[in-house]
Motif scaffolding. Structure first.
Motif, PDB file in Angstrom:
ATOM      1  N   GLY A 368     -32.726  28.180  39.255  1.00  0.00           N
ATOM      2  CA  GLY A 368     -32.269  28.872  38.265  1.00  0.00           C
ATOM      3  C   GLY A 368     -32.494  28.113  36.961  1.00  0.00           C
ATOM      4  O   GLY A 368     -32.187  28.603  35.742  1.00  0.00           O
ATOM      5  N   LEU A 369     -32.371  26.623  36.738  1.00  0.00           N
ATOM      6  CA  LEU A 369     -32.361  25.783  35.564  1.00  0.00           C
ATOM      7  C   LEU A 369     -33.394  24.794  35.693  1.00  0.00           C
ATOM      8  O   LEU A 369     -33.792  24.291  36.739  1.00  0.00           O
ATOM      9  CB  LEU A 369     -30.973  25.313  35.200  1.00  0.00           C
ATOM     10  N   PRO A 370     -34.138  24.441  34.470  1.00  0.00           N
ATOM     11  CA  PRO A 370     -34.902  23.325  34.477  1.00  0.00           C
ATOM     12  C   PRO A 370     -34.277  21.972  34.778  1.00  0.00           C
ATOM     13  O   PRO A 370     -32.950  21.660  34.380  1.00  0.00           O
ATOM     14  CB  PRO A 370     -35.566  23.177  32.945  1.00  0.00           C
ATOM     15  N   VAL A 371     -34.622  21.484  36.018  1.00  0.00           N
ATOM     16  CA  VAL A 371     -34.053  19.913  36.581  1.00  0.00           C
ATOM     17  C   VAL A 371     -34.975  18.858  35.918  1.00  0.00           C
ATOM     18  O   VAL A 371     -35.847  18.856  36.413  1.00  0.00           O
ATOM     19  CB  VAL A 371     -33.692  19.878  37.844  1.00  0.00           C
ATOM     20  N   ARG A 372     -34.516  17.907  35.259  1.00  0.00           N
ATOM     21  CA  ARG A 372     -35.262  16.986  34.589  1.00  0.00           C
ATOM     22  C   ARG A 372     -35.527  15.655  35.756  1.00  0.00           C
ATOM     23  O   ARG A 372     -36.548  15.333  35.708  1.00  0.00           O
ATOM     24  CB  ARG A 372     -34.945  16.276  33.255  1.00  0.00           C
ATOM     25  N   ALA A 373     -34.635  15.504  36.569  1.00  0.00           N
ATOM     26  CA  ALA A 373     -34.722  14.320  37.428  1.00  0.00           C
ATOM     27  C   ALA A 373     -33.756  14.751  38.667  1.00  0.00           C
ATOM     28  O   ALA A 373     -32.677  15.454  38.603  1.00  0.00           O
ATOM     29  CB  ALA A 373     -34.440  13.218  36.980  1.00  0.00           C
ATOM     30  N   LEU A 374     -34.192  14.166  39.867  1.00  0.00           N
ATOM     31  CA  LEU A 374     -33.185  14.232  40.868  1.00  0.00           C
ATOM     32  C   LEU A 374     -32.999  12.910  41.542  1.00  0.00           C
ATOM     33  O   LEU A 374     -33.954  12.074  41.749  1.00  0.00           O
ATOM     34  CB  LEU A 374     -33.952  15.216  41.963  1.00  0.00           C
ATOM     35  N   ALA A 375     -31.768  12.865  41.866  1.00  0.00           N
ATOM     36  CA  ALA A 375     -31.437  11.317  42.496  1.00  0.00           C
ATOM     37  C   ALA A 375     -30.657  11.572  43.830  1.00  0.00           C
ATOM     38  O   ALA A 375     -29.821  12.512  43.892  1.00  0.00           O
ATOM     39  CB  ALA A 375     -30.475  10.401  41.617  1.00  0.00           C
ATOM     40  N   SER A 376     -30.893  10.932  44.872  1.00  0.00           N
ATOM     41  CA  SER A 376     -30.040  11.452  46.308  1.00  0.00           C
ATOM     42  C   SER A 376     -30.261  10.187  47.252  1.00  0.00           C
ATOM     43  O   SER A 376     -30.986   9.419  46.898  1.00  0.00           O
ATOM     44  CB  SER A 376     -30.692  12.708  46.720  1.00  0.00           C
ATOM     45  N   SER A 377     -29.548  10.481  48.236  1.00  0.00           N
ATOM     46  CA  SER A 377     -30.046   9.623  49.461  1.00  0.00           C
ATOM     47  C   SER A 377     -30.512  10.470  50.496  1.00  0.00           C
ATOM     48  O   SER A 377     -30.299   9.922  51.661  1.00  0.00           O
ATOM     49  CB  SER A 377     -28.367   9.129  50.121  1.00  0.00           C
ATOM     50  N   LEU A 378     -31.149  11.596  50.445  1.00  0.00           N
ATOM     51  CA  LEU A 378     -31.680  12.129  51.172  1.00  0.00           C
ATOM     52  C   LEU A 378     -32.903  11.647  51.910  1.00  0.00           C
ATOM     53  O   LEU A 378     -33.731  10.681  51.272  1.00  0.00           O
ATOM     54  CB  LEU A 378     -32.269  13.646  50.618  1.00  0.00           C
ATOM     55  N   GLU A 379     -33.067  11.757  52.957  1.00  0.00           N
ATOM     56  CA  GLU A 379     -34.427  11.024  53.943  1.00  0.00           C
ATOM     57  C   GLU A 379     -35.614  11.922  53.455  1.00  0.00           C
ATOM     58  O   GLU A 379     -35.584  13.024  53.097  1.00  0.00           O
ATOM     59  CB  GLU A 379     -34.118  11.191  55.474  1.00  0.00           C
TER      60      GLU A 379
END
Length: 576
Positions: A368-379
């Motif tokens: 739905g929206l432009p996301v500039r960066a993603l941070a996570s603890s996902l595998e």
């Protein structure tokens, strides 16, 4: 229809055609009345008991009522059936009312039958659309007699259709911006194609398919062709105009602009619509100043979703739960909230861990929206990471020690350590929750200490102990997002003594099936003089740039909100 299809209908402004609209009910009533009148005239005795025109009218009304009930009895259907009923009754008794009186009587009846209908956008859009058509000059003009043949009649019908669509598009634009903060710029062109196609071909073929099922395939072919056109129009760069929620004075100006644009007034008055509409198209959007941040803990039910806004950046911490396979907090809560706040993009989307009550709405946010960066603890291999990669959104693991500054506001990732992320990636996800501390540098309310916030995800007692051992008093924060929704496994006394929150926010569902927040945990906060604010009672919690805060449910209380307002203690002096 899939959620993606409804998104295309929203972008192109034709969603009203894909539901049971008043136009469909009226057309069905007219067809049913025509058939009933034709059959009535074939009887030798029936016209002696009741004239055929009256039988056709009453029969059409009964069929329209049955059709509307079968379709779910929505507000547009109620309005249409009510207007048909008033007209039929007036014709039966030989009376005649002006159309605006008929519309007002039906609106009163709908509101008396369902007072909550007044809170639905569909009520106002439906009745205002008809009111504008009645009040506008083209809708009132009588059809001109012509002897020039079918070409002139077709041209006249085309002109009337264009005028009607223009009146509806221009007149309803302010209401659409008021309710949805968006306006389809391709809606006029899309409706010029979709309205006759759906009304004159798709709906009749779908109805006739009850008797001849092969006609359903023909109707489906027309819908598929329409979808190709709508997808192309929705992909246009300027297909949709989005804006923030406007203040009350701008709403009033916008609604007045819509009325001036379509009412039969002198041109000099109609030109006033443009400057009156501008505050609704470009409303003022307040932002925090340098060194300040604003925080919103959204009410998403059993899950976490927090917005942190600095002067020029937006961080979204977690994305709430998935409610059903077709609905989640991202599409139902966060995207409407972000659009209403005038957000154009997300600077950083941080997903604390992989539990679905924290990541359920992430896909909708990416869509739905432009996301500039993603941070996570996902595998590695998580579907959300593949989704982000397909959109060229860079991803990084949130590791303890990461630090950055946005507009004078400092962000520190305190957990998990890099070695824990590498060793326990397949372990219990709660233990890997990203913990983020936000620290303002500008003074708070009344020149007090700069506000701060600690966002904890679902960390448990062991992680809290590690944070206390490593950071100690540096954990102190004015606002604490209560760990793990107030679970018994978190909020240890040592951790609370280190954080010393002045305000604690619990994001949990009403009557949570997990028992969140646990009474024993809430007692620990109360023993420290902190009354936790629960989203199931408080609604969304908003902390302003100066550190003051309020429960959104208190700001806009409804008559069905029973009981006293949630307590809102003042922060003790000297606390950060």
């Amino acid at each position: 229809m899939a959620r993606e299809d409804w998104e295309v209908f929203r972008l192109t402004g034709v969603a009203h055609l894909m539901s049971i609209s008043g136009l469909h009910v009226t057309m069905f009533a007219w067809l049913a009345g025509t058939v009933i009148g034709w059959l009535w005239r074939r009887s030798a005795r029936a016209p002696l008991w009741l004239p055929a025109p009256q039988a056709a009218r009453w029969g059409g009304l009964v069929c329209a009522l049955a059709y509307a009930l079968l379709a779910g009895w929505g507000v547009p259907a109620q309005r249409t059936v009510g207007m048909i009923a008033v007209v039929v009754l007036l014709r039966t008794v030989g009376a005649r009312w002006p159309l605006h009186a008929v519309l007002l009587a039906v609106a009163l009846a709908v509101a008396m039958g369902d007072p909550w209908a007044l809170l639905q956008p569909g009520f106002w859009l439906s009745f205002v659309a008809v009111a504008l058509l009645v009040a506008s000059e083209p809708a009132q003009a009588a059809p001109e007699a012509t002897a020039a043949g079918w070409r002139a009649a077709a041209l006249q019908a085309l002109r009337g259709g264009l005028r009607t669509q223009a009146v509806a598009t221009v007149g309803l634009a302010p209401l659409t911006l008021v309710f949805f903060q968006q306006l389809s710029l391709v809606g006029f062109a899309a409706n010029l194609v979709a309205i006759p196609l759906v009304t004159l071909l798709v709906v009749p073929l779908a109805m006739a398919g009850v008797l001849l099922p092969p006609l359903w395939s023909l109707a489906a072919a027309f819908v598929e062709g329409l979808m190709v056109l709508l997808h192309a129009m929705a992909a246009w760069p300027w297909a949709l105009w989005q804006t923030a929620a406007a203040p009350l004075w701008a709403l009033a100006c916008g609604l007045l602009a819509g009325a001036l644009a379509v009412l039969p007034l002198p041109p000099r008055w109609r030109w006033l619509a443009l400057p009156l509409l501008l505050p609704l198209l470009w409303p003022p959007v307040p932002r925090p100043g340098p060194g300040q941040f604003e925080l919103v803990a959204a009410d998403v039910g059993q899950g976490t979703a927090v917005l942190v806004r600095t002067q020029r950046h937006l961080l979204v911490y977690d994305a709430g739960p998935a409610y059903t396979p077709e609905a989640d907090a991202g599409s139902r809560v966060l995207l409407p909230l972000l659009r209403a706040r005038g957000e154009r993009h997300i600077s950083l989307l941080m997903l604390s861990h992989r539990d679905t009550d924290h990541t359920g709405g992430a896909a909708a946010l990416l869509d739905g929206l432009p996301v500039r960066a993603l941070a996570s603890s996902l595998e590695n291999g998580h579907p959300l990471l593949a989704n982000a990669a397909a959109r060229q959104v860079p991803h990084s693991a949130c590791n303890a020690g990461q630090r950055w500054v946005w507009d004078g506001v400092q962000f520190d990732v305190l957990h998990p350590p890099a070695e824990a992320l590498a060793a326990e990636r397949r372990g219990k996800p709660n233990t890997l929750s990203c913990v983020l501390r936000v620290q303002a540098t500008a003074p708070g309310l009344g020149g007090g200490p700069p506000p701060s916030a600690l966002l904890t995800g679902d960390i448990e007692a062991a992680q809290e102990a590690a944070l206390v051992q490593q950071h100690g008093a540096a954990l102190a924060s004015r606002l604490l997002l209560v760990p793990h929704h107030g679970s018994k496994t978190s909020s240890t006394p040592a951790f609370l003594q280190a954080v010393r929150p002045a305000q604690a926010v619990v994001q949990a569902a009403y009557r949570s099936r997990y028992g969140h927040p646990a009474p024993a945990v809430m007692a620990r906060y109360e023993a420290l003089g902190v009354q936790p604010l629960r989203s199931d009672r408080c609604g969304a919690y908003v902390q302003a740039a100066d550190g003051s805060g309020h429960c959104q449910r208190q700001m806009g209380r409804r008559y069905w909100h029973h009981g006293s307002a949630a307590p809102h203690p003042a922060p003790p002096a000297g606390r950060p």
